[in-house]
Design a protein around this motif. Structure first.
Motif, PDB file in Angstrom:
ATOM      1  N   GLY A 121      54.325  50.921  33.058  1.00  0.00           N
ATOM      2  CA  GLY A 121      52.903  51.147  32.832  1.00  0.00           C
ATOM      3  C   GLY A 121      51.998  49.963  33.101  1.00  0.00           C
ATOM      4  N   ASP A 122      50.731  50.174  32.774  1.00  0.00           N
ATOM      5  CA  ASP A 122      49.667  49.200  33.019  1.00  0.00           C
ATOM      6  C   ASP A 122      49.428  48.371  31.761  1.00  0.00           C
ATOM      7  N   TYR A 123      49.768  47.091  31.828  1.00  0.00           N
ATOM      8  CA  TYR A 123      49.584  46.196  30.678  1.00  0.00           C
ATOM      9  C   TYR A 123      48.667  45.033  31.059  1.00  0.00           C
ATOM     10  N   VAL A 124      47.727  45.304  31.959  1.00  0.00           N
ATOM     11  CA  VAL A 124      46.854  44.246  32.470  1.00  0.00           C
ATOM     12  C   VAL A 124      46.110  43.546  31.351  1.00  0.00           C
ATOM     13  N   GLU A 125      45.450  44.314  30.500  1.00  0.00           N
ATOM     14  CA  GLU A 125      44.658  43.707  29.423  1.00  0.00           C
ATOM     15  C   GLU A 125      45.545  42.992  28.412  1.00  0.00           C
ATOM     16  N   GLY A 126      46.707  43.552  28.141  1.00  0.00           N
ATOM     17  CA  GLY A 126      47.634  42.899  27.215  1.00  0.00           C
ATOM     18  C   GLY A 126      48.129  41.569  27.739  1.00  0.00           C
ATOM     19  N   ASN A 127      48.412  41.502  29.044  1.00  0.00           N
ATOM     20  CA  ASN A 127      48.841  40.241  29.644  1.00  0.00           C
ATOM     21  C   ASN A 127      47.715  39.216  29.634  1.00  0.00           C
TER      22      ASN A 127
END
Length: 285
Positions: A121-127
């Motif tokens: 999945g997309d974890y852009v903001e979490g990273n």
């Protein structure tokens, strides 16, 4: 002078030894002795992670080693599941406490996705949130250098859109049979040093006929050839072992692989990791 005395310089001016000791699969109660032994042999670069469960032992080994702390380069990694700023801040402090060190030389985000959703999945903001915590710890001196691990080009691009510090390091699966040349070139262009973990393919390369024949021609072992290969790719090589004999032989790599043989090793594909494909980094998912 041997490879154990050689260093690269990160984009922020910090020096990092070219050859390190990986500590994955070294139990916490054995880690301190492994680190002390490695330091006696000449290693100065020690790599661990929160996920390895041995930060306490690695830190004890670093604190009780036969050289001053400032001569060691100790790395750890933020657990892949942490994709939240507050959790990352707390986890950085927890690593410092477990290691028992006043500062960490390098800390990485272990993966752009949690392990149970690796390459998912997309974890852009979490990273970005976790990276902000690392940037702040770097700014305050808790961590000398910061980076990532297992990040693909898109993951790096997403991070760089909001980062104030370009990652100093990207630790990747790199070995003969798995050479991500485009990603290596991208990192070089961004002045991101690549660290090669599992340079011996977690043992999967040992029976490869091409590699065995080449090692025999150079009069070296397959692990020595594979470690030298990653060094000639201008990466930090991080073979993991608790065996003192292996530590010594892994550092006996003061020979040169020819250009043609480097091309042949770069062209190798399809390493079978066997039982180790249960780990996401070897299965790719």
């Amino acid at each position: 002078m041997t490879v154990l005395d050689e260093t690269y310089t990160l984009s922020n001016g910090v020096e990092i030894p070219k050859l390190g000791l990986g500590t994955w699969f070294i139990d916490d109660d054995r880690a301190a002795e492994a680190v002390r032994t490695a330091v006696e042999i000449g290693y100065r670069n020690i790599d661990t992670a929160q996920a390895y469960g041995n930060e306490r032992g690695v830190g004890q080994g670093a604190r009780t080693a036969a050289v001053p702390r400032e001569q060691l380069f100790v790395s750890t990694k933020l657990a892949a599941e942490i994709k939240d700023y507050d959790e990352a801040v707390a986890s950085i402090d927890e690593s410092l406490q477990k290691l028992g060190l006043e500062y960490i030389d390098l800390m990485l985000i272990h993966s752009p996705q949690p392990w149970d959703d690796f390459r998912g999945g997309d974890y852009v903001e979490g990273n970005r949130a976790a990276w902000r915590a690392l940037e702040e710890a770097h700014q305050t001196g808790k961590i000398r250098s910061i980076g990532v691990s297992n990040f693909q080009q898109q993951d790096l691009g997403n991070l760089l859109e909001s980062a104030t510090v370009v990652p100093h390091v990207n630790q990747l699966l790199v070995h003969a049979g798995n050479t991500p040349s485009e990603l290596l070139d991208y990192c070089e262009a961004k002045q991101i040093l690549v660290e090669a973990y599992s340079p011996i393919a977690h043992g999967a390369i040992l029976d490869n006929a091409v590699v065995k024949a080449m090692a025999e021609r150079y009069g070296v072992s397959v692990p020595q050839l594979c470690i030298r290969y990653t060094l000639q790719l201008d990466t930090v090589s991080l073979p993991k072992t608790a065996n003192p004999d292996h530590m010594r032989s892994n550092a006996e790599v003061d020979f040169e692989i020819s250009g043609d043989d480097m091309e042949a090793l770069q062209g190798l594909r399809d390493v079978d990791y066997g039982e180790h494909t249960v780990f996401p980094v070897y299965s790719g998912k």
